[in-house]
Design a protein around this motif. Structure first.
Motif, PDB file in Angstrom:
ATOM      1  N   LEU A  40       6.499  -7.536  -5.424  1.00 21.14           N
ATOM      2  CA  LEU A  40       6.109  -7.929  -4.069  1.00 21.14           C
ATOM      3  C   LEU A  40       4.813  -8.740  -4.108  1.00 21.14           C
ATOM      4  O   LEU A  40       3.793  -8.260  -4.603  1.00 21.14           O
ATOM      5  CB  LEU A  40       5.913  -6.700  -3.176  1.00 21.14           C
ATOM      6  N   PRO A  41       4.828  -9.969  -3.588  1.00 21.59           N
ATOM      7  CA  PRO A  41       3.576 -10.728  -3.528  1.00 21.59           C
ATOM      8  C   PRO A  41       2.636 -10.078  -2.512  1.00 21.59           C
ATOM      9  O   PRO A  41       3.064  -9.732  -1.413  1.00 21.59           O
ATOM     10  CB  PRO A  41       4.008 -12.119  -3.078  1.00 21.59           C
ATOM     11  N   LEU A  42       1.390  -9.905  -2.897  1.00 20.82           N
ATOM     12  CA  LEU A  42       0.408  -9.277  -2.018  1.00 20.82           C
ATOM     13  C   LEU A  42      -0.572 -10.331  -1.518  1.00 20.82           C
ATOM     14  O   LEU A  42      -1.030 -11.174  -2.283  1.00 20.82           O
ATOM     15  CB  LEU A  42      -0.330  -8.165  -2.756  1.00 20.82           C
ATOM     16  N   ASP A  43      -0.891 -10.254  -0.247  1.00 20.78           N
ATOM     17  CA  ASP A  43      -1.828 -11.174   0.394  1.00 20.78           C
ATOM     18  C   ASP A  43      -3.064 -10.374   0.779  1.00 20.78           C
ATOM     19  O   ASP A  43      -2.943  -9.324   1.406  1.00 20.78           O
ATOM     20  CB  ASP A  43      -1.159 -11.766   1.636  1.00 20.78           C
ATOM     21  N   ARG A  47      -0.219  -8.433   6.009  1.00 17.48           N
ATOM     22  CA  ARG A  47       0.916  -7.735   5.422  1.00 17.48           C
ATOM     23  C   ARG A  47       1.941  -8.738   4.905  1.00 17.48           C
ATOM     24  O   ARG A  47       2.113  -9.809   5.467  1.00 17.48           O
ATOM     25  CB  ARG A  47       1.570  -6.802   6.443  1.00 17.48           C
ATOM     26  N   THR A  48       2.630  -8.362   3.844  1.00 19.63           N
ATOM     27  CA  THR A  48       3.734  -9.146   3.309  1.00 19.63           C
ATOM     28  C   THR A  48       4.968  -8.263   3.320  1.00 19.63           C
ATOM     29  O   THR A  48       4.859  -7.036   3.288  1.00 19.63           O
ATOM     30  CB  THR A  48       3.443  -9.623   1.866  1.00 19.63           C
ATOM     31  N   TRP A  49       6.144  -8.888   3.355  1.00 21.87           N
ATOM     32  CA  TRP A  49       7.368  -8.098   3.370  1.00 21.87           C
ATOM     33  C   TRP A  49       8.515  -8.893   2.794  1.00 21.87           C
ATOM     34  O   TRP A  49       8.532 -10.108   2.833  1.00 21.87           O
ATOM     35  CB  TRP A  49       7.709  -7.603   4.772  1.00 21.87           C
ATOM     36  N   VAL A  50       9.472  -8.140   2.254  1.00 18.50           N
ATOM     37  CA  VAL A  50      10.704  -8.693   1.713  1.00 18.50           C
ATOM     38  C   VAL A  50      11.837  -7.820   2.226  1.00 18.50           C
ATOM     39  O   VAL A  50      11.763  -6.586   2.160  1.00 18.50           O
ATOM     40  CB  VAL A  50      10.696  -8.691   0.163  1.00 18.50           C
ATOM     41  N   TRP A  61      13.178  -2.773   4.195  1.00 16.82           N
ATOM     42  CA  TRP A  61      12.047  -3.665   3.943  1.00 16.82           C
ATOM     43  C   TRP A  61      11.124  -3.072   2.889  1.00 16.82           C
ATOM     44  O   TRP A  61      10.853  -1.874   2.887  1.00 16.82           O
ATOM     45  CB  TRP A  61      11.236  -3.874   5.221  1.00 16.82           C
ATOM     46  N   HIS A 143      -4.638  -2.063  -1.928  1.00 16.55           N
ATOM     47  CA  HIS A 143      -3.371  -2.341  -1.256  1.00 16.55           C
ATOM     48  C   HIS A 143      -2.492  -1.088  -1.290  1.00 16.55           C
ATOM     49  O   HIS A 143      -2.607  -0.275  -2.205  1.00 16.55           O
ATOM     50  CB  HIS A 143      -2.610  -3.453  -1.995  1.00 16.55           C
TER      51      HIS A 143
END
Length: 179
Positions: A40-43, A47-50, A61, A143
């Motif tokens: 999962l790419p973290l920003d 928040r990030t989600w896939v 998710w 995170h």
């Protein structure tokens, strides 16, 4: 310990809707997938989600939570759900009260309805329809990552504001707002 097939691989699960227990089992197994979690790419800012394939047609998710972020108060309408923290720690504030589904904008909550949970890595929960909560990453520097599943797929998310014991419906989001 016995291992049973994933709910989405059994004939009975295909023919019926996944239960809260099925969703919780799915998010637990998915949260234990270290390769998926690390992908999962973290920003650092948001928040990030896939989106994932959930069991039995559910919506799932994988969500990354930077330090100090949260959802705000919301519910998932008629969907049941489950989530598990995969890394870090999340806090869930929830209401132990059944709210009317529609027809209101402001409610005064009774004393004693507030609940809090700390969900460290590997810990999670399931919940029923109209579950009102907020999820937070209160860490100042770490995170958190979590896995969520809902059935039926989310028809809407109702967003609330809260001032003391007063809960106010602010707006309703539809799937096109977050997908």
């Amino acid at each position: 310990m016995s291992v049973s097939p994933a709910p989405s691989t059994t004939a009975s699960a295909v023919a019926s809707a996944p239960t809260q227990a099925d969703l919780l089992d799915f998010v637990r197994r998915t949260a234990a997938d270290a390769e998926l979690i690390s992908s999962l790419p973290l920003d650092p800012e948001g928040r990030t989600w896939v989106r994932l394939e959930g069991p039995g047609g559910s919506e799932a998710w994988l969500i990354g939570w930077p330090p100090g972020t949260g959802t705000g108060w919301h519910d998932h309408a008629e969907s049941v759900g489950a989530f598990v923290t995969a890394s870090g720690e999340l806090k869930e504030n929830s209401l132990a009260a059944r709210l009317p589904a529609d027809g209101w904008r402001t409610l005064e909550l009774s004393d004693g309805v507030d609940r809090q949970r700390r969900l460290s890595a590997g810990t999670g929960r399931s919940f029923g329809q109209h579950h009102v909560h907020e999820v937070l990453n209160e860490s100042p520097d770490e995170h958190a990552i979590s896995v969520h599943a809902y059935y039926p797929p989310l028809p809407q998310i109702r967003r609330y504001s809260r001032a003391g014991q007063v809960l106010r419906l602010e707006h309703v989001e539809r799937p096109e707002d977050w997908q």
